[in-house]
Enzyme design. Sequence first.
Site, PDB file in Angstrom:
ATOM      1  N   PHE A   1       0.864  -1.194   0.000  1.00 24.96           N
ATOM      2  CA  PHE A   1       0.000   0.000   0.000  1.00 24.96           C
ATOM      3  C   PHE A   1       0.896   1.239   0.000  1.00 24.96           C
ATOM      4  O   PHE A   1       1.641   1.464   0.953  1.00 24.96           O
ATOM      5  CB  PHE A   1      -0.881  -0.028   1.258  1.00 24.96           C
ATOM      6  CG  PHE A   1      -1.865   1.123   1.332  1.00 24.96           C
ATOM      7  CD1 PHE A   1      -3.117   1.020   0.740  1.00 24.96           C
ATOM      8  CD2 PHE A   1      -1.536   2.301   1.991  1.00 24.96           C
ATOM      9  CE1 PHE A   1      -4.029   2.070   0.809  1.00 24.96           C
ATOM     10  CE2 PHE A   1      -2.442   3.359   2.064  1.00 24.96           C
ATOM     11  CZ  PHE A   1      -3.694   3.240   1.475  1.00 24.96           C
TER      12      PHE A   1
ATOM     13  N   SER B   1      -7.750   8.488   6.388  1.00 27.13           N
ATOM     14  CA  SER B   1      -7.804   7.124   6.901  1.00 27.13           C
ATOM     15  C   SER B   1      -7.874   6.121   5.760  1.00 27.13           C
ATOM     16  O   SER B   1      -8.560   6.354   4.750  1.00 27.13           O
ATOM     17  CB  SER B   1      -8.993   6.994   7.856  1.00 27.13           C
ATOM     18  OG  SER B   1      -9.917   6.054   7.378  1.00 27.13           O
ATOM     19  N   LYS B   2      -7.141   5.037   5.945  1.00 23.74           N
ATOM     20  CA  LYS B   2      -7.069   3.996   4.932  1.00 23.74           C
ATOM     21  C   LYS B   2      -8.474   3.446   4.644  1.00 23.74           C
ATOM     22  O   LYS B   2      -8.818   3.135   3.521  1.00 23.74           O
ATOM     23  CB  LYS B   2      -6.198   2.874   5.502  1.00 23.74           C
ATOM     24  CG  LYS B   2      -5.238   2.267   4.535  1.00 23.74           C
ATOM     25  CD  LYS B   2      -4.292   1.366   5.306  1.00 23.74           C
ATOM     26  CE  LYS B   2      -3.445   0.533   4.444  1.00 23.74           C
ATOM     27  NZ  LYS B   2      -2.422  -0.222   5.152  1.00 23.74           N
ATOM     28  N   ARG B   3      -9.244   3.336   5.690  1.00 24.26           N
ATOM     29  CA  ARG B   3     -10.570   2.728   5.600  1.00 24.26           C
ATOM     30  C   ARG B   3     -11.580   3.655   4.912  1.00 24.26           C
ATOM     31  O   ARG B   3     -12.335   3.242   4.057  1.00 24.26           O
ATOM     32  CB  ARG B   3     -11.028   2.383   7.028  1.00 24.26           C
ATOM     33  CG  ARG B   3     -12.191   1.433   7.121  1.00 24.26           C
ATOM     34  CD  ARG B   3     -12.355   0.932   8.557  1.00 24.26           C
ATOM     35  NE  ARG B   3     -12.331   2.034   9.530  1.00 24.26           N
ATOM     36  CZ  ARG B   3     -13.372   2.810   9.815  1.00 24.26           C
ATOM     37  NH1 ARG B   3     -14.525   2.624   9.216  1.00 24.26           N
ATOM     38  NH2 ARG B   3     -13.265   3.775  10.711  1.00 24.26           N
ATOM     39  N   LYS B   4     -11.527   4.941   5.297  1.00 23.13           N
ATOM     40  CA  LYS B   4     -12.573   5.848   4.805  1.00 23.13           C
ATOM     41  C   LYS B   4     -12.220   6.584   3.513  1.00 23.13           C
ATOM     42  O   LYS B   4     -13.107   7.045   2.812  1.00 23.13           O
ATOM     43  CB  LYS B   4     -12.855   6.917   5.869  1.00 23.13           C
ATOM     44  CG  LYS B   4     -13.435   6.409   7.157  1.00 23.13           C
ATOM     45  CD  LYS B   4     -13.908   7.605   7.994  1.00 23.13           C
ATOM     46  CE  LYS B   4     -13.962   7.298   9.453  1.00 23.13           C
ATOM     47  NZ  LYS B   4     -13.831   8.478  10.295  1.00 23.13           N
TER      48      LYS B   4
END
Length: 318
Positions: free
Chosen positions: A46, A295-298
């Site tokens: 990533f 954020s990686k998630r959002k």
Amino acid sequence: MDYKALADYLFPDVKDTPEDIDRRFPERQLPAGANVTRIGPSPTGFVHLGNLYNAIIGERIAHQSQGVFYLRIEDTDNKREVEGAVETVINAMDYFGVHFDEGATAQGDNGSYGPYRQRQRKDIYHVFAKLLTERGLAYPCFMTAEEIEAVREQQTANKENPGVYGKYAKCRDLTLDEIKANIEAGKEWVLRFRGQETGETIAVEDAIRGKLEMPRNNMDFVLLKSDGIPTYHFAHVIDDHFMRSTHVIRGEEWISSLPMHVELFNTLGWKQPVYCHTATLMKIDEETGGKRKLSKRKDPELALSYYQQEGISRDAIW
Ligand code: GLU
């Protein structure tokens, strides 16, 4: 304690001397004022916008001064390693026009200051782990995760700083026989730096932030993990010294570790690079209207691959 005997016992395979390593990586022959910079991504597969942010700064600082910009793969945390990750970093950087002069490539190493993958540098780290042990400045620690947690709870209850230091560093004063008995009994150990409680402060002139004043390190921080692989702190100091980096451009999350790095540079008698701690990339949260970290998630836009997938021009990112 006979520190020399301890060092020989812990590091029987070390053959090189610090002078051998110094000869292997001589000062670079560059024009006056040329800067040497790098990025040191972990091979997680990533590549995020922060990597690019630091890379663009490093690339410009090096190339505007006829210096060298190189890629070092920081793979000391093997749990996070993903195959093909080196290619992913190189391709992502390439898309944004960031090219390396030296370092890790998909085909192997390019340059005379390698290896450029930290796991392949174990022998180099061990030379200095041995040196610090010989000087009584590093020691093996057998504390278990549970013991460290119990110490932390006690420190929290006493409103003391958390960590392994001073009276909480239980293995500081083990005898050579005790150490040998532990190792022969198969107990795992890490190598810790012997921190000093001086109450002094240190000052570092950060090229972005100006003078940073902080308490001097007093922690017995870990140099080598139980598999003999260094922590970020030890690897950073050794690698940036021997790869002859002049500037270290990295995220501000590393500022709190700076006292450990300064302590190591001073202890080893090496000149510190110029530190440039960059700001964490933030965005305005659409829901709350407040500022927050990406954020990686959002936030899909944190991944560099996003821009390629969406066909967003690299110029828009620069
Ligand atoms: N491996 C570190 C990271 O990914 C590199 C920090 C540095 O540039 O020193 O944050």
